[in-house]
Design a protein around this motif. Structure first.
Motif, PDB file in Angstrom:
ATOM      1  N   TRP A  75       0.819  -1.209   0.000  1.00  0.00           N
ATOM      2  CA  TRP A  75       0.000   0.000   0.000  1.00  0.00           C
ATOM      3  C   TRP A  75       0.854   1.262   0.000  1.00  0.00           C
ATOM      4  O   TRP A  75       0.456   2.279  -0.567  1.00  0.00           O
ATOM      5  N   SER A  76       2.035   1.220   0.600  1.00  0.00           N
ATOM      6  CA  SER A  76       2.896   2.398   0.554  1.00  0.00           C
ATOM      7  C   SER A  76       3.487   2.590  -0.840  1.00  0.00           C
ATOM      8  O   SER A  76       3.747   3.713  -1.259  1.00  0.00           O
ATOM      9  N   SER A  78       1.779   1.831  -3.549  1.00  0.00           N
ATOM     10  CA  SER A  78       0.621   2.197  -4.389  1.00  0.00           C
ATOM     11  C   SER A  78      -0.400   2.949  -3.540  1.00  0.00           C
ATOM     12  O   SER A  78      -1.502   2.458  -3.284  1.00  0.00           O
ATOM     13  N   PRO A  79      -0.056   4.153  -3.084  1.00  0.00           N
ATOM     14  CA  PRO A  79      -0.944   4.863  -2.167  1.00  0.00           C
ATOM     15  C   PRO A  79      -2.326   5.167  -2.737  1.00  0.00           C
ATOM     16  O   PRO A  79      -3.309   5.169  -1.995  1.00  0.00           O
ATOM     17  N   GLU A  80      -2.414   5.368  -4.047  1.00  0.00           N
ATOM     18  CA  GLU A  80      -3.730   5.642  -4.635  1.00  0.00           C
ATOM     19  C   GLU A  80      -4.646   4.439  -4.515  1.00  0.00           C
ATOM     20  O   GLU A  80      -5.847   4.581  -4.262  1.00  0.00           O
ATOM     21  N   GLY A  82      -4.380   2.178  -2.122  1.00  0.00           N
ATOM     22  CA  GLY A  82      -4.683   2.112  -0.699  1.00  0.00           C
ATOM     23  C   GLY A  82      -5.813   3.059  -0.321  1.00  0.00           C
ATOM     24  O   GLY A  82      -6.710   2.703   0.453  1.00  0.00           O
ATOM     25  N   ARG A  83      -5.783   4.259  -0.889  1.00  0.00           N
ATOM     26  CA  ARG A  83      -6.861   5.226  -0.609  1.00  0.00           C
ATOM     27  C   ARG A  83      -8.196   4.718  -1.137  1.00  0.00           C
ATOM     28  O   ARG A  83      -9.228   4.855  -0.488  1.00  0.00           O
TER      29      ARG A  83
END
Length: 109
Positions: A75-76, A78-80, A82-83
């Motif tokens: 998730w870090s 691919s933060p988008e 994760g959001r």
């Protein structure tokens, strides 16, 4: 049933055939194995947007559980994504206790 070798090959390549099929079973199994995450997580989130408790090959919500249980590093990186997953799970209620724990763990990241 487990995906065939051919299906897994298609899934890890992110081919149109797998994307068009929307196979939650292939997505769920491969994601749990950390196979092809860069291709499969976006596809899985498309499925989860429409049906957050989509059934892969094991039980209702197993695709969501597969996504939620990926390492924090995924998730870090691919933060988008994760959001987007955060938005999906924030709206859920009436979850099984085990799925609720996975949601809470994910939201605490």
């Amino acid at each position: 049933p487990k995906p065939t070798t051919r299906q897994l090959g298609q899934a890890t390549q992110g081919t149109e055939n797998v994307a068009a099929s929307g196979s939650g079973a292939i997505y769920s199994w491969s994601i749990r194995q950390d196979v092809g995450l860069t291709h499969l997580l976006p596809l899985a989130l498309e499925v989860l947007r429409d049906d957050p408790l989509a059934e892969g090959d094991m039980y209702e919500g197993d695709l969501l559980a597969a996504a939620l249980t990926r390492s924090p590093e995924v998730w870090s990186e691919s933060p988008e994504l994760g959001r987007e997953l955060h938005l999906i799970v924030s709206a859920l209620s009436d979850l099984t206790p085990s799925l609720r724990r996975e949601v809470e763990r994910f939201l605490a990241l």
